[in-house]
Design a protein around this motif. Sequence first.
Motif, short mmCIF file in Angstrom:
data_model
loop_
_atom_site.label_atom_id
_atom_site.label_comp_id
_atom_site.label_asym_id
_atom_site.label_seq_id
_atom_site.Cartn_x
_atom_site.Cartn_y
_atom_site.Cartn_z
N ASN A 112 10.46 -26.43 -1.41
CA ASN A 112 9.67 -25.39 -0.73
C ASN A 112 8.23 -25.35 -1.23
N LYS A 113 7.94 -26.12 -2.27
CA LYS A 113 6.56 -26.29 -2.76
C LYS A 113 5.90 -24.99 -3.19
N ILE A 114 6.70 -24.02 -3.66
CA ILE A 114 6.05 -22.76 -4.02
C ILE A 114 5.14 -22.90 -5.24
N ALA A 120 -2.70 -23.00 -5.84
CA ALA A 120 -3.88 -22.78 -5.01
C ALA A 120 -4.54 -21.43 -5.32
N THR A 121 -3.98 -20.67 -6.23
CA THR A 121 -4.51 -19.36 -6.64
C THR A 121 -5.06 -19.50 -8.07
N PRO A 122 -5.49 -18.41 -8.69
CA PRO A 122 -6.06 -18.58 -10.04
C PRO A 122 -5.04 -19.08 -11.08
N ILE A 123 -3.79 -19.17 -10.70
CA ILE A 123 -2.77 -19.59 -11.67
C ILE A 123 -2.91 -21.09 -11.97
N ARG A 124 -2.84 -21.42 -13.26
CA ARG A 124 -3.01 -22.82 -13.67
C ARG A 124 -1.67 -23.53 -13.79
N ALA A 125 -1.74 -24.84 -13.80
CA ALA A 125 -0.51 -25.65 -13.89
C ALA A 125 0.28 -25.28 -15.15
N VAL B 109 -4.91 -22.44 3.47
CA VAL B 109 -3.80 -22.74 4.37
C VAL B 109 -3.58 -24.25 4.30
N PRO B 110 -2.59 -24.68 3.50
CA PRO B 110 -2.43 -26.12 3.31
C PRO B 110 -1.83 -26.79 4.54
N GLN B 111 -1.96 -28.11 4.59
CA GLN B 111 -1.46 -28.84 5.76
C GLN B 111 0.04 -28.60 5.94
N GLN B 112 0.76 -28.63 4.82
CA GLN B 112 2.21 -28.36 4.90
C GLN B 112 2.47 -26.95 4.38
N ASP B 113 3.34 -26.22 5.07
CA ASP B 113 3.65 -24.87 4.62
C ASP B 113 4.22 -24.88 3.22
N THR B 114 3.82 -23.89 2.42
CA THR B 114 4.36 -23.76 1.07
C THR B 114 4.92 -22.36 0.88
N LEU B 115 5.58 -21.84 1.91
CA LEU B 115 6.15 -20.50 1.84
C LEU B 115 7.45 -20.53 1.04
#
Lengths: 281, 334
Positions: A112-114, A120-125, B109-115
């Motif tokens: 789900n790539k959360i 993509a937010t201020p949170i770092r790896a 808004v990335p190319q692939q959804d990351t919800l």
Amino acid sequence: MSSFLDAREPAGIGRVPPLAPSWSTIGRVIEHRAMLYRRTFRASLFASFGVPLLFLTAMGLGLGGYVDQNPDPTLEGLTYLQFLAPGLLAATVMQAGSFEAAFPILGGLQWNKIFHAMFATPIRAADIAYGNIVWIALRLTLIATVFAIVIVGFGASRSPLLVLAIPVAVLTGLSFSTPLMAFTATQRTPDKFAAIFRFGITPLFLFSGTFYPIENLPEIVRPIAWVSPLWHGVDACRMLMLDTVGRDPLLFTIHIGVLVALAGTGAAFAARTFEARLVRG
Amino acid sequence: MHDSLATEPTPAVEEALGASRPAARASAPPLISARGLTKRFDDFTAVDGIDFEVAPGEAFGFLGPNGAGKTSTMRMIGCTSPVSDGELRILDMDPRRQGPQIRSRLGVVPQQDTLDNELTVRENLLIYGRYFGLPREECARRADELLDFVQLADRGKDLVEPLSGGMKRRLTIARSLINEPSLMLLDEPTTGLDPQARHLLWDRLYRLKQRGVTLVLTTHYMDEAEQLCDRLVVMDKAKIVAEGSPQQLIQRYSTREVAEFRFLPGVQETLDGKLDGLASRIEKLPDRVLLYADDGEEVVMAARERGIHPEAVLVRRSTLEDVFLRLTGRSLVD
Ligand SMILES: Nc1ncnc2c1ncn2[C@@H]1O[C@H](COP(=O)(O)OP(=O)(O)O)[C@@H](O)[C@H]1O
Ligand SMILES: [Mg+2]
């Protein structure tokens, strides 16, 4: 009522917000995991009781009744159940720690790539890696505590130091979680997990002194136990619960040192592999 | 906010050519400036020394086919992928050293959804607000407002999993707005959606644009670029090949109109030379011939006079597709 979306001047360069301290960003990662966990909390808690109940009944009482015909001469009145309980505690937490570092982590990175959404937010790896480690530590604490309660219910602890066996078991779990998590972040499929569990975790479970003293193993197999982080965890928990730390404080210190070193090194690696993975996309 | 969707986004009027941005904005410092921006993966160059600037309040587009390097560029702007070479400044900050600060002011808004499919629609917004360090009550307030804005208020308590592609995209847009970003980055916001879902999304984006939100988007749809972008760059094979407003690009690289001739199979090949001089430029595609002229009807009449009778004739205005064809010799969408 005014809306934060209301028409406004195009935002210019503007003010730079201060960079939030790392602990608060780690906390947000934990908050996400907690939000997810709320849904499965009951089932998970139920399972946490189920595993020790089953194992301690089957092996501690069932098998123990048979084994106790030849008692250990160095420990007066030691039952097999009392011997087994700390081993199972450490081994169960290790298994949970390994599982938690595999599938849920791959899910966040790949399925789900959360974690990419967080990145993509201020949170770092590194915040994402550490946040997950802290979350796993909390999960393992719950599992170990429930296990300890069941142990008390079975009357299988000889010392109040059982309370300290909880953090030691959690540390044992983390010594598996963090290196495995570092590895998971390099993977795109779960293909290698099956091999890791079959040829790594399960043999360690069997050969790390969980069910019998490692002295009973043939001499050539014994080194497996010494290099196994699980053995260090099992033995440390056992020393606490049988109240034998005083007999060999140096050994106890070594146990803890090995576990801390593994967990710490794994965490440092995980921060790096997370960064590499999230940057790669 | 539940007004009808009949309000189609109107492309910037042609008279406003080049002046689609108020003068005040032109002088404001750029939100993004890139010089020789380059992205390499090992020895492969995905973005090859591109230059561009994005002004506050502008809707800026990267138009290009798959593999052109759009996502690689967007990820560098989004500070999730390090710059290999060249200079990049975002909100007057350096992405190498100030990634988290920059990211705190972006809406991505990335190319692939990351919800998170295991959370509800509303929870996805709440937790995203928390990533930016917003207090919980503020997250809740913004989440409700944003659900209204993207017309998902009645789905707030549902899990994300069963939502349609268009709804997930709208939710992702709502999510990207939770921190009230100074700059929105949209990577192919409508790819894969059906026409209705695309129009709904365009409408929301158009509203954001009217509210002064700066939009940076990528697309390989020329109609999307024409609808939404004040200014765009055409990207091909890691490079920028042209830059301007949609109207400027069409004016510069194409004619006002195009006459499309389709012939029966086999006929097109026998035409050699017969079409010469009919139009200012002629493109022969496998399935049709494009004749570029300011007056398409005139071309059609002239062709008839020469005894050329295509199976089908279409006269239309030039689009960015024609610009792309002119610049690269290929079509945008394969
Ligand atoms: N992480 C990566 N590793 C290696 N190559 C990549 C990576 N990301 C993109 N590429 C390559 O870079 C090129 C440009 O890709 P991309 O930026 O995704 O283009 P677009 O978004 O315009 O379709 C493609 O050839 C792609 O295969
Ligand atoms: Mg792309």
